[in-house]
Design a protein around this motif. Structure first.
Motif, PDB file in Angstrom:
ATOM      1  N   GLY A  58      30.878  74.185  18.204  1.00 51.33           N
ATOM      2  CA  GLY A  58      31.880  75.203  18.465  1.00 51.33           C
ATOM      3  C   GLY A  58      33.211  74.542  18.777  1.00 51.33           C
ATOM      4  O   GLY A  58      33.331  73.315  18.763  1.00 51.33           O
ATOM      5  N   ASN A  59      34.219  75.354  19.060  1.00 50.58           N
ATOM      6  CA  ASN A  59      35.528  74.790  19.372  1.00 50.58           C
ATOM      7  C   ASN A  59      36.342  75.744  20.228  1.00 50.58           C
ATOM      8  O   ASN A  59      36.005  76.921  20.379  1.00 50.58           O
ATOM      9  N   VAL A  60      37.426  75.210  20.801  1.00 53.06           N
ATOM     10  CA  VAL A  60      38.359  75.986  21.605  1.00 53.06           C
ATOM     11  C   VAL A  60      39.743  75.848  20.990  1.00 53.06           C
ATOM     12  O   VAL A  60      40.186  74.740  20.693  1.00 53.06           O
ATOM     13  N   GLU A  61      40.422  76.988  20.810  1.00 55.28           N
ATOM     14  CA  GLU A  61      41.791  76.992  20.313  1.00 55.28           C
ATOM     15  C   GLU A  61      42.715  77.562  21.380  1.00 55.28           C
ATOM     16  O   GLU A  61      42.430  78.618  21.952  1.00 55.28           O
ATOM     17  N   ILE A  62      43.804  76.853  21.645  1.00 55.97           N
ATOM     18  CA  ILE A  62      44.825  77.319  22.579  1.00 55.97           C
ATOM     19  C   ILE A  62      46.163  77.270  21.851  1.00 55.97           C
ATOM     20  O   ILE A  62      46.544  76.222  21.310  1.00 55.97           O
ATOM     21  N   PHE A  63      46.868  78.407  21.805  1.00 53.57           N
ATOM     22  CA  PHE A  63      48.122  78.524  21.053  1.00 53.57           C
ATOM     23  C   PHE A  63      47.914  78.115  19.583  1.00 53.57           C
ATOM     24  O   PHE A  63      48.809  77.563  18.947  1.00 53.57           O
ATOM     25  N   GLY A  64      46.715  78.343  19.062  1.00 51.59           N
ATOM     26  CA  GLY A  64      46.423  78.024  17.678  1.00 51.59           C
ATOM     27  C   GLY A  64      46.097  76.561  17.421  1.00 51.59           C
ATOM     28  O   GLY A  64      45.886  76.164  16.274  1.00 51.59           O
ATOM     29  N   GLU A  65      46.036  75.748  18.478  1.00 52.25           N
ATOM     30  CA  GLU A  65      45.735  74.325  18.333  1.00 52.25           C
ATOM     31  C   GLU A  65      44.361  74.021  18.917  1.00 52.25           C
ATOM     32  O   GLU A  65      43.846  74.762  19.761  1.00 52.25           O
ATOM     33  N   ASP A  66      43.781  72.916  18.480  1.00 53.77           N
ATOM     34  CA  ASP A  66      42.461  72.519  18.951  1.00 53.77           C
ATOM     35  C   ASP A  66      42.564  71.881  20.337  1.00 53.77           C
ATOM     36  O   ASP A  66      43.345  70.948  20.550  1.00 53.77           O
ATOM     37  N   ALA A  67      41.764  72.404  21.281  1.00 49.14           N
ATOM     38  CA  ALA A  67      41.857  71.955  22.677  1.00 49.14           C
ATOM     39  C   ALA A  67      41.483  70.487  22.850  1.00 49.14           C
ATOM     40  O   ALA A  67      41.929  69.843  23.813  1.00 49.14           O
ATOM     41  N   TRP A  68      40.669  69.943  21.944  1.00 56.57           N
ATOM     42  CA  TRP A  68      40.247  68.544  22.069  1.00 56.57           C
ATOM     43  C   TRP A  68      41.232  67.591  21.396  1.00 56.57           C
ATOM     44  O   TRP A  68      41.696  66.638  21.999  1.00 56.57           O
ATOM     45  N   THR A  69      41.609  67.882  20.153  1.00 57.03           N
ATOM     46  CA  THR A  69      42.466  66.949  19.405  1.00 57.03           C
ATOM     47  C   THR A  69      43.949  67.110  19.719  1.00 57.03           C
ATOM     48  O   THR A  69      44.725  66.164  19.553  1.00 57.03           O
ATOM     49  N   ASP A  70      44.353  68.292  20.183  1.00 57.91           N
ATOM     50  CA  ASP A  70      45.773  68.552  20.443  1.00 57.91           C
ATOM     51  C   ASP A  70      46.059  68.768  21.922  1.00 57.91           C
ATOM     52  O   ASP A  70      47.005  69.477  22.294  1.00 57.91           O
ATOM     53  N   ALA A  71      45.257  68.143  22.777  1.00 62.70           N
ATOM     54  CA  ALA A  71      45.367  68.378  24.222  1.00 62.70           C
ATOM     55  C   ALA A  71      46.752  68.031  24.774  1.00 62.70           C
ATOM     56  O   ALA A  71      47.264  68.715  25.661  1.00 62.70           O
ATOM     57  N   VAL A  72      47.383  66.973  24.264  1.00 62.25           N
ATOM     58  CA  VAL A  72      48.671  66.530  24.813  1.00 62.25           C
ATOM     59  C   VAL A  72      49.730  67.613  24.651  1.00 62.25           C
ATOM     60  O   VAL A  72      50.433  67.964  25.618  1.00 62.25           O
TER      61      VAL A  72
END
Length: 297
Positions: A58-72
């Motif tokens: 599964g995955n998490v999206e915040i503001f349309g970005e991936d919470a793991w790869t785009d955390a910064v």
């Protein structure tokens, strides 16, 4: 528009499955209440949302970005408050607040910071090593609300606060909502969740078992009635009636909301002299899913 999407997230620690397909979303301008007892999976879910843990699937999206790869990039637009705040003991509260805000890449809005310090009645000149748990919590809350965040992730944020400061926190949440901000609020204070939240999700054993607005979930709870009648009454065997007992000059009992119309028709045959109704509460819904043997957490 969804600001946060948690999509069928699973998390395994060896052979132990902590999360079994958690699925929910938080919309723009919405306050989402995330509740469940200790060990249900709330904090694990929040750590995955923050990018601290990686989901097994599964995955998490915040503001349309991936919470793991785009955390910064995501973290520049969110504010997080844990339930147990650890601070640098030799720094003052004011120094820590400034540091937390600058970590997000923001300039410190001194007017906003001072306003929040005053509202939370915090002495920012004291070193953090001298603070009580409640004051450490205030430092984290001031830093969070002084930042220009679009999403607040709050995990037991009022832990250690007195009732007056809890009210201050609640006012800030409602102010953030009016500004179009979104909030994920994990709390064991069910009255707080009921007062603040537009939507709730109840997690049990790593799975969301109920979710929706409070009005949508009211049918899952029971209405409390107290009735005085001119005739002796016994509805203990009627479908939908629970915990029927005589109390003072009348009768107290609970009614499944979907059966309320049938029960009211039965009541009318006994000559109703007085009736008091208490609406179903979030706690009733919660306790139908959990037998905690004491304090609800």
């Amino acid at each position: 528009m969804a600001v946060l999407k948690v999509n069928k997230v699973e998390k395994n620690f060896g052979d132990f499955q902590a999360l079994g397909g958690v699925d929910f979303e938080v919309k723009e301008g919405e306050i989402f209440g995330f509740i469940g007892p200790n060990g249900a999976g709330k904090s694990t879910t929040i750590r995955i949302i923050l990018g601290i843990l990686k989901a097994s699937s599964g995955n998490v999206e915040i503001f349309g970005e991936d919470a793991w790869t785009d955390a910064v990039s995501i973290h520049k637009r969110i504010a997080y408050v844990p339930g147990d705040v650890n601070l640098w003991p030799n720094l003052t509260g004011g120094e820590v607040i400034d540091y937390f805000i600058r970590l997000r890449g923001d300039q410190v809005d001194q007017d906003r910071k001072q306003e929040l310090i005053k509202r939370f009645q915090l002495d920012p000149t004291k070193k953090c090593g001298t603070y009580s748990k409640g004051n450490r919590q205030k430092v984290a809350l001031v830093a969070a609300f002084a930042a220009d965040a679009d999403l607040y992730i709050l995990d037991e944020p009022t832990s250690g606060l007195d009732p007056l400061m809890e009210r201050t926190f609640q006012n800030l949440i409602m102010e953030a909502k009016k500004e179009g901000k979104s909030v994920l609020l994990s709390s064991h204070i069910l009255s707080e969740v009921e007062r603040l939240c537009d939507t709730i999700g109840i997690i049990r054993n790593g799975t969301i078992i109920e979710s929706g607005s409070l009005s949508e979930l009211r049918h899952l709870t029971r209405t409390h009635l107290y009735v005085e009648t001119s005739k002796e009454m016994d509805l203990s065997d009627q479908d939908g009636v629970h915990e029927f007992e005589q109390e003072g000059d009348g009768y107290a009992f609970q009614v499944d909301t979907e059966k309320l119309d049938d029960v009211m028709r039965s009541l009318s045959t006994f000559g109703v002299l007085k009736i008091e109704s208490a609406p179903p509460k979030l706690e009733d819904l919660f306790m139908r899913h959990y037998d905690t043997g004491g304090e609800v957490r």
